[in-house]
Motif scaffolding. Structure first.
Motif, PDB file in Angstrom:
ATOM      1  N   SER A   1      22.992 -58.174 -69.299  1.00 48.74           N
ATOM      2  CA  SER A   1      23.470 -58.141 -70.682  1.00 48.74           C
ATOM      3  C   SER A   1      24.983 -58.307 -70.720  1.00 48.74           C
ATOM      4  N   PHE A   2      25.421 -59.236 -71.582  1.00 51.99           N
ATOM      5  CA  PHE A   2      26.834 -59.419 -71.891  1.00 51.99           C
ATOM      6  C   PHE A   2      27.047 -59.311 -73.400  1.00 51.99           C
ATOM      7  N   ASP A   3      26.222 -58.542 -74.074  1.00 51.18           N
ATOM      8  CA  ASP A   3      26.340 -58.404 -75.529  1.00 51.18           C
ATOM      9  C   ASP A   3      27.754 -57.979 -75.934  1.00 51.18           C
ATOM     10  N   SER A   4      28.285 -58.669 -76.951  1.00 47.36           N
ATOM     11  CA  SER A   4      29.576 -58.291 -77.552  1.00 47.36           C
ATOM     12  C   SER A   4      30.664 -58.086 -76.505  1.00 47.36           C
ATOM     13  N   SER A   5      30.760 -59.020 -75.575  1.00 45.76           N
ATOM     14  CA  SER A   5      31.733 -58.897 -74.487  1.00 45.76           C
ATOM     15  C   SER A   5      32.855 -59.924 -74.571  1.00 45.76           C
ATOM     16  N   GLN A   6      32.871 -60.724 -75.622  1.00 49.16           N
ATOM     17  CA  GLN A   6      33.888 -61.751 -75.833  1.00 49.16           C
ATOM     18  C   GLN A   6      33.922 -62.781 -74.706  1.00 49.16           C
ATOM     19  N   VAL A   7      32.788 -63.025 -74.081  1.00 46.64           N
ATOM     20  CA  VAL A   7      32.730 -64.037 -73.036  1.00 46.64           C
ATOM     21  C   VAL A   7      32.439 -65.401 -73.668  1.00 46.64           C
TER      22      VAL A   7
ATOM     23  N   LEU B   1      17.442 -60.423 -70.843  1.00 45.02           N
ATOM     24  CA  LEU B   1      18.616 -61.289 -70.826  1.00 45.02           C
ATOM     25  C   LEU B   1      19.216 -61.308 -72.224  1.00 45.02           C
ATOM     26  N   SER B   2      20.386 -60.713 -72.354  1.00 45.33           N
ATOM     27  CA  SER B   2      20.997 -60.569 -73.671  1.00 45.33           C
ATOM     28  C   SER B   2      22.449 -61.031 -73.620  1.00 45.33           C
ATOM     29  N   LEU B   3      22.770 -62.075 -74.389  1.00 45.28           N
ATOM     30  CA  LEU B   3      24.107 -62.664 -74.427  1.00 45.28           C
ATOM     31  C   LEU B   3      24.641 -62.750 -75.849  1.00 45.28           C
TER      32      LEU B   3
ATOM     33  N   GLN C   1       8.292 -62.770 -66.472  1.00 44.80           N
ATOM     34  CA  GLN C   1       8.299 -61.346 -66.816  1.00 44.80           C
ATOM     35  C   GLN C   1       9.341 -61.023 -67.885  1.00 44.80           C
ATOM     36  N   LEU C   2      10.099 -62.039 -68.328  1.00 49.33           N
ATOM     37  CA  LEU C   2      11.155 -61.826 -69.312  1.00 49.33           C
ATOM     38  C   LEU C   2      10.555 -61.340 -70.634  1.00 49.33           C
ATOM     39  N   ILE C   3      11.017 -60.179 -71.108  1.00 51.60           N
ATOM     40  CA  ILE C   3      10.473 -59.627 -72.347  1.00 51.60           C
ATOM     41  C   ILE C   3      11.473 -59.716 -73.503  1.00 51.60           C
ATOM     42  N   LYS C   4      12.772 -59.867 -73.179  1.00 50.11           N
ATOM     43  CA  LYS C   4      13.771 -59.954 -74.250  1.00 50.11           C
ATOM     44  C   LYS C   4      14.780 -61.042 -73.923  1.00 50.11           C
ATOM     45  N   LEU C   5      14.978 -61.958 -74.873  1.00 53.48           N
ATOM     46  CA  LEU C   5      15.955 -63.030 -74.749  1.00 53.48           C
ATOM     47  C   LEU C   5      16.720 -63.116 -76.062  1.00 53.48           C
ATOM     48  N   THR C   6      17.993 -62.710 -76.055  1.00 53.78           N
ATOM     49  CA  THR C   6      18.798 -62.737 -77.268  1.00 53.78           C
ATOM     50  C   THR C   6      20.079 -63.531 -77.014  1.00 53.78           C
ATOM     51  N   LEU C   7      20.263 -64.567 -77.816  1.00 49.14           N
ATOM     52  CA  LEU C   7      21.406 -65.469 -77.697  1.00 49.14           C
ATOM     53  C   LEU C   7      22.130 -65.628 -79.029  1.00 49.14           C
ATOM     54  N   GLY C   8      21.845 -64.734 -79.960  1.00 45.77           N
ATOM     55  CA  GLY C   8      22.351 -64.872 -81.320  1.00 45.77           C
ATOM     56  C   GLY C   8      23.858 -64.714 -81.440  1.00 45.77           C
ATOM     57  N   ARG C   9      24.402 -65.281 -82.541  1.00 46.39           N
ATOM     58  CA  ARG C   9      25.813 -65.163 -82.896  1.00 46.39           C
ATOM     59  C   ARG C   9      26.722 -65.690 -81.796  1.00 46.39           C
ATOM     60  N   ASN C  10      26.463 -66.931 -81.410  1.00 45.33           N
ATOM     61  CA  ASN C  10      27.300 -67.651 -80.467  1.00 45.33           C
ATOM     62  C   ASN C  10      27.623 -69.027 -81.051  1.00 45.33           C
ATOM     63  N   GLN C  11      27.920 -69.988 -80.207  1.00 43.80           N
ATOM     64  CA  GLN C  11      28.240 -71.344 -80.646  1.00 43.80           C
ATOM     65  C   GLN C  11      27.337 -72.347 -79.928  1.00 43.80           C
TER      66      GLN C  11
ATOM     67  N   LEU D   1       7.588 -62.669 -73.549  1.00 39.67           N
ATOM     68  CA  LEU D   1       8.613 -62.312 -74.527  1.00 39.67           C
ATOM     69  C   LEU D   1       8.057 -61.460 -75.666  1.00 39.67           C
ATOM     70  N   THR D   2       8.766 -60.367 -75.964  1.00 44.18           N
ATOM     71  CA  THR D   2       8.469 -59.574 -77.152  1.00 44.18           C
ATOM     72  C   THR D   2       9.565 -59.715 -78.201  1.00 44.18           C
ATOM     73  N   ALA D   3      10.768 -60.158 -77.762  1.00 38.77           N
ATOM     74  CA  ALA D   3      11.877 -60.348 -78.697  1.00 38.77           C
ATOM     75  C   ALA D   3      12.621 -61.627 -78.342  1.00 38.77           C
ATOM     76  N   LEU D   4      12.778 -62.509 -79.329  1.00 35.79           N
ATOM     77  CA  LEU D   4      13.500 -63.766 -79.140  1.00 35.79           C
ATOM     78  C   LEU D   4      14.478 -63.922 -80.300  1.00 35.79           C
ATOM     79  N   GLY D   5      15.772 -63.940 -79.969  1.00 39.24           N
ATOM     80  CA  GLY D   5      16.787 -64.057 -80.998  1.00 39.24           C
ATOM     81  C   GLY D   5      17.776 -65.164 -80.698  1.00 39.24           C
ATOM     82  N   MET D   6      17.872 -66.145 -81.609  1.00 36.47           N
ATOM     83  CA  MET D   6      18.833 -67.243 -81.479  1.00 36.47           C
ATOM     84  C   MET D   6      19.561 -67.464 -82.796  1.00 36.47           C
ATOM     85  N   GLU D   7      19.683 -66.430 -83.584  1.00 36.17           N
ATOM     86  CA  GLU D   7      20.261 -66.528 -84.924  1.00 36.17           C
ATOM     87  C   GLU D   7      21.758 -66.808 -84.878  1.00 36.17           C
ATOM     88  N   GLU D   8      22.263 -67.375 -85.975  1.00 34.94           N
ATOM     89  CA  GLU D   8      23.689 -67.621 -86.188  1.00 34.94           C
ATOM     90  C   GLU D   8      24.309 -68.455 -85.071  1.00 34.94           C
TER      91      GLU D   8
END
Length: 370
Positions: free
Chosen positions: A13-19, A43-45, A64-74, A89-96
């Motif tokens: 996870s690199f959530d909200s890390s300004q990477v 895997l959360s970015l 085996q990946l259950i969570k993939l979040t890539l939202g609010r990026n470019q 996957l139980t959660a998939l986020g690619m919003e914004e």
């Protein structure tokens, strides 16, 4: 970055890390190295400055990946067709992001998905009928795209759906009655800013657990009393800018035998620009849940403008929701008989406590008629 040697990696996870390179590089090439991490489950970015195109190798990530979040990026480009391979996957986020193209039909094969968010992208085309196969789905958010066509009737099979958000698209046709009979809908149903037609909206009366309903800015027509039915859990109701008809809120004192006083959680009722008739009832003034603060008259020091200040009592249950809902309602409404909102205030008072207020234009010696 290369994580290929970390074969036992199961959480990243690199959530909200300004990477991220802020658009200067393709930051997503490193995902290919993660295909060697066969134990990866998370895997959360989200919320960074990551840019680039999603590589097709995303289809080879761990099954085996259950969570993939890539939202609010470019992130731009299309969603790889191979996304269907991520069967756990139980959660998939690619919003914004800036994703384009159509929504892959294969997402319907991800039958363990619980949350799916692709909102605020540039996706177009129709809603895949295969969404009806995601039997565990409880939250579907596709708002703010360029989706068109009708709502697939197959969504009626989503018996665990709690929140459905399709607003701000180019959807049309009738709203399938089966969707409006999903008794599991509780968090919200928002179909606003589309081009839906017909009188099927009357079926929302079956949604007795629904907390928020927004079908405003469509071309819907039905009897308002039939429409509201048994929605006793409603907090926010937005049905303006349609062709709804029948008696105005004065008739809301009894919704199919249920008094309006039973709607104890109601915060906002927004009905403008319909074909209603009758008088607005005075009994609305008696509802305690409509009173969340005190009102004061004041002067703005900089230009000596008279104002009205509504300060919310945040100790009262529901006050925070009332503030948010009122701001949202007033942002979307205009009428010559509505006092103009100058600004809102969300801060800390001198005691260190939360402070919420709305600042209105003062109307001296006037009333809602003039």
């Amino acid at each position: 970055m290369n994580f290929g040697s970390l074969q036992g990696l199961n959480f990243l996870s690199f959530d909200s890390s300004q990477v991220g390179s802020r658009g200067k590089l393709n930051d997503l090439n490193f995902l290919t190295s993660l295909t060697n991490c066969s134990s990866l489950e998370w895997l959360s970015l989200a919320t960074n400055y990551i840019s680039g195109v999603l590589p097709n190798s995303i289809a080879n990530l761990s099954t085996q990946l259950i969570k993939l979040t890539l939202g609010r990026n470019q992130i731009y480009g299309s969603i790889p067709l191979g996304i269907e391979n991520l069967v756990s996957l139980t959660a998939l986020g690619m919003e914004e992001n800036s994703l384009t193209g159509t929504i892959p039909i294969g997402i319907g094969k991800l039958n363990k998905l619980i949350q799916l968010s692709l909102s605020r992208n540039e996706l177009f085309g129709q809603l895949p009928p295969s969404f009806g196969n995601i039997s565990q789905l409880s939250g579907l958010d596709l708002h703010g795209n360029n989706l068109e066509g009708s709502i697939p009737s197959g969504l009626r099979k989503l018996e665990h759906m709690q929140g459905l958000y399709l607003y701000n698209n180019n959807l049309s046709g009738i709203i399938p009655m089966q969707i409006l009979k999903l008794s599991s809908l509780s968090q919200g149903l928002n179909l606003s800013y589309n081009s839906f037609t017909g009188s099927q909206a009357s079926e929302v009366g079956n949604l007795n657990q629904l907390g928020e309903l927004d079908i405003s800015f469509n071309n819907l027509s039905s009897e308002i009393l039939d429409m509201l039915g048994n929605c006793v859990s409603l907090e926010n109701l937005f049905i303006g800018h349609n062709f709804l008809h029948g008696m105005s809120p004065s008739s809301l004192s009894s919704l199919k035998g249920i008094p309006l006083s039973a709607l104890k959680g109601i915060l906002v009722i927004d009905l403008p620009h319909n074909k209603l008739s009758g008088k607005i009832p005075k009994y609305l003034e008696k509802f305690d849940f409509l009173d969340y603060g005190s009102v004061y008259k004041g002067i703005l020091d900089n230009n000596q403008i008279a104002i009205v200040l509504k300060v919310l009592n945040l100790q009262q249950r529901g006050a925070y929701k009332s503030f948010d809902a009122e701001c949202e309602a007033l942002r979307n409404m205009w009428h010559r008989n509505l006092v103009r909102v100058l600004t809102s205030c969300s801060s800390i008072d001198f005691h260190g406590s939360d402070f919420r207020a709305l600042v209105f234009e003062y109307m001296p010696n006037g009333n809602l008629e003039n």
